[in-house]
Enzyme design. Structure first.
Site, short mmCIF file in Angstrom:
data_model
loop_
_atom_site.label_atom_id
_atom_site.label_comp_id
_atom_site.label_asym_id
_atom_site.label_seq_id
_atom_site.Cartn_x
_atom_site.Cartn_y
_atom_site.Cartn_z
N SER A 136 1.00 -1.34 -0.10
CA SER A 136 -0.19 0.12 0.19
C SER A 136 0.79 1.13 0.00
O SER A 136 1.79 1.29 0.79
CB SER A 136 -1.03 -0.02 1.29
OG SER A 136 -1.62 1.11 1.25
N LYS A 162 -1.10 -0.95 -4.17
CA LYS A 162 -2.05 -0.33 -3.76
C LYS A 162 -1.89 1.24 -3.84
O LYS A 162 -0.97 1.55 -3.02
CB LYS A 162 -2.88 -0.79 -2.55
CG LYS A 162 -3.80 0.08 -1.88
CD LYS A 162 -4.63 -0.68 -0.75
CE LYS A 162 -4.71 0.14 0.25
NZ LYS A 162 -5.22 -0.79 1.50
N LYS A 164 -3.09 4.94 -2.84
CA LYS A 164 -3.97 5.84 -1.84
C LYS A 164 -4.57 7.05 -3.03
O LYS A 164 -3.57 7.70 -3.62
CB LYS A 164 -3.44 6.64 -0.67
CG LYS A 164 -3.21 5.34 0.44
CD LYS A 164 -4.39 4.73 1.02
CE LYS A 164 -4.01 3.77 2.06
NZ LYS A 164 -5.02 3.19 2.80
N ASP A 189 -7.37 2.88 -2.95
CA ASP A 189 -7.72 3.06 -1.82
C ASP A 189 -8.32 4.34 -1.70
O ASP A 189 -7.44 5.42 -1.53
CB ASP A 189 -7.12 2.43 -0.68
CG ASP A 189 -7.80 2.35 0.54
OD1 ASP A 189 -8.88 2.64 0.62
OD2 ASP A 189 -7.20 1.78 1.46
N GLU A 214 -11.28 0.52 -3.37
CA GLU A 214 -11.42 0.33 -2.09
C GLU A 214 -12.04 1.39 -1.35
O GLU A 214 -11.35 2.53 -1.37
CB GLU A 214 -10.09 -0.06 -1.11
CG GLU A 214 -10.03 -0.54 0.14
CD GLU A 214 -8.65 -0.79 0.70
OE1 GLU A 214 -7.72 -1.26 -0.04
OE2 GLU A 214 -8.73 -1.33 1.81
N ASP A 239 -13.83 -1.69 3.10
CA ASP A 239 -12.83 -1.66 4.36
C ASP A 239 -13.50 -1.40 5.55
O ASP A 239 -14.20 -2.09 6.35
CB ASP A 239 -11.43 -1.06 3.80
CG ASP A 239 -10.39 -0.91 5.09
OD1 ASP A 239 -10.80 -1.29 6.01
OD2 ASP A 239 -9.50 -0.38 4.81
N LYS A 263 -10.05 -6.90 8.05
CA LYS A 263 -8.89 -6.41 9.04
C LYS A 263 -9.13 -7.09 10.28
O LYS A 263 -10.14 -6.87 10.77
CB LYS A 263 -8.51 -5.15 9.17
CG LYS A 263 -8.06 -4.21 8.07
CD LYS A 263 -7.90 -2.75 8.32
CE LYS A 263 -7.27 -2.13 6.93
NZ LYS A 263 -7.45 -0.71 6.85
N GLY A 291 -4.12 -3.88 6.20
CA GLY A 291 -2.95 -3.78 7.00
C GLY A 291 -3.14 -2.40 7.65
O GLY A 291 -4.02 -1.59 7.37
O1 LIG Z 1 0.74 -1.08 4.80
C1 LIG Z 1 -0.31 -1.02 5.78
O2 LIG Z 1 -0.13 -1.57 6.91
C2 LIG Z 1 -1.59 -0.83 5.21
C3 LIG Z 1 -1.80 0.83 4.93
C4 LIG Z 1 -3.15 1.05 4.67
O3 LIG Z 1 -3.52 1.14 3.60
C5 LIG Z 1 -4.14 1.89 5.66
C6 LIG Z 1 -3.13 2.53 6.69
C7 LIG Z 1 -3.50 3.25 7.78
C8 LIG Z 1 -4.94 3.18 8.05
C9 LIG Z 1 -5.68 2.57 6.90
C10 LIG Z 1 -5.20 1.94 5.80
C11 LIG Z 1 -6.16 1.17 4.71
O4 LIG Z 1 -6.09 0.16 4.46
O5 LIG Z 1 -7.13 1.72 4.60
MG LIG Z 2 -8.52 0.73 3.26
#
Ligand SMILES: O=C(O)CCC(=O)c1ccccc1C(=O)O
Ligand SMILES: [Mg+2]
Length: 368
Positions: A136, A162, A164, A189, A214, A239, A263, A291
């Site tokens: 991510s 992924k 953001k 995402d 996402e 999510d 999660k 994550g």
């Molecule tokens: O690398 C990771 O642990 C996931 C990173 C990530 O996408 C995330 C990190 C912090 C809060 C929300 C998210 C998410 O998945 O939306």
């Molecule tokens: Mg997410």
């Protein structure tokens, strides 16, 4: 099994790189680590994935500490437990606070698998000996910064990228990524940064052959997501909106998504994660493991969960070294050619590095 003693620790670890999402930037990771001891003195470990601030969900490190100290630990101490699935029954009169519940439930699962002499993965029913992982990537200053990071992660073997997104950092950026990496498995995402008013922007993403988008809409929504899924070809993945088996059932029934990110903390633990996994499997909804910038303890739980059969898409559980100069488990989680080898030792399968843990500890309290 009986839990005879629980220690809560507030840890503060510095992320190697700041991580930016549509809702804010993470620099330090403040979190709770929980150690539960059974009657033989074995230790089971759990991690709270709640953040310092209530950006991703309403839970925070402090609300989790409060729930654990004042409700969850007193409810569980000295209770006879024959299987970790019973932990949720012990907590059945306590509403929500899923990340807090999951922290202690995870430690019970670790203890349970140690007592059975099996890995946490096999105690959960997982069969895979290695799991496929993606990465991510946070919002960057410029698109060219993002492209260079993707290039490096592709070289390192990660199985999907992924990215953001947020309003103003979406269609144009994804177009540049696709232009330079036409074949890379790619997804976006949004962390709830859009509403149905942005439907044209979200439709425009269809052009990039994304594996999924996402959580584009509100963090508590499954109605508008169903409307959106009707209007776009890119699969929607939920999510933030999914907190339980019941949420997943309703989202599937409404057609709010075609994929679910599980999660462990968000849904209240490994037992509930497994129930959602099984439900999705029976509806041909693939799942993957999300994550929360976890330390090695939470990461180990994610690795174990991902061995279940319907985790058919690469998750966000990247290598320890992606986040930390030094992690708190030995060995650290490593990724080779996009795979993590699942440990087969009893329990979480990685050794908590107590010296490193003490080094990151800001506050500590033991309950008996
Ligand atoms: O690398 C990771 O642990 C996931 C990173 C990530 O996408 C995330 C990190 C912090 C809060 C929300 C998210 C998410 O998945 O939306
Ligand atoms: Mg997410």
């Amino acid at each position: 099994m009986k839990i005879k003693e629980v220690t809560l620790r507030h840890l503060r670890m510095k992320l190697k790189f700041p991580f930016t999402t549509s809702f804010g930037t993470f620099q330090d990771r403040d979190f709770i680590l929980l150690e539960a001891k059974d009657e033989s003195g074995n230790s089971g470990w759990g991690e709270s994935v709640a953040f310092h601030s209530p950006w991703y969900s309403e839970e925070t490190m402090k609300t989790n500490w409060h729930m654990l100290e004042d409700y969850l630990i007193p409810a569980l101490l000295n209770q006879e437990i024959t299987h970790p699935d019973e932990v949720s029954e012990v907590f059945s009169n306590i509403r929500k606070n899923n990340m807090a519940k999951s922290t202690i439930e995870g430690a019970v699962w670790d203890l349970y698998s140690q007592q059975k002499g099996v890995s946490l993965a096999s105690a959960l029913g997982g069969k895979k000996s290695k799991i496929e992982v993606g990465i991510s990537i946070g919002i960057q200053e410029t698109a060219s910064d993002l492209l260079r990071i993707i290039e490096k992660q592709v070289e390192d073997g990660y199985k999907r990228m992924k990215v953001k997104i947020k309003p103003g950092w979406d269609v144009d950026v994804m177009r540049e990524v696709r232009k330079e990496f036409p074949d890379v498995p790619l997804m976006a995402d949004a962390n709830s940064a859009y509403t149905l008013k942005d439907i044209d922007t979200l439709k425009a993403l269809d052009e990039f052959d994304l594996m999924m988008v996402e959580q584009p809409l509100a963090s508590d929504d499954i109605i508008d997501h169903a409307k959106l899924q009707q209007a776009i070809t890119t699969p929607v993945c939920l999510d933030e909106s999914i907190h339980s088996y019941e949420d997943a059932r309703k989202a599937i029934e409404l057609g709010s998504c075609r994929i679910i990110n599980i999660k462990i903390g968000r849904v209240g633990g490994l037992s509930e994660s497994k129930r959602i996994h099984d439900l999705c499997e029976s509806h041909d909804i693939p799942v993957w493991c999300g994550g929360m910038l976890e330390s090695g303890i939470g990461r180990a739980h994610n690795v174990a969960l991902t061995t279940l059969s319907n985790f058919t898409m690469p998750g966000d559980t990247a290598a320890s070294s992606r986040y930390w100069e030094k992690d708190i488990i030995t060995p650290e989680v490593t990724v080779t050619d996009g795979y993590i080898t699942v440990p087969d030792q009893p329990g979480i399968g990685y050794e908590p590095d107590v010296e490193a843990i003490e080094g990151f500890t800001v506050e500590k309290k033991t309950f008996r």
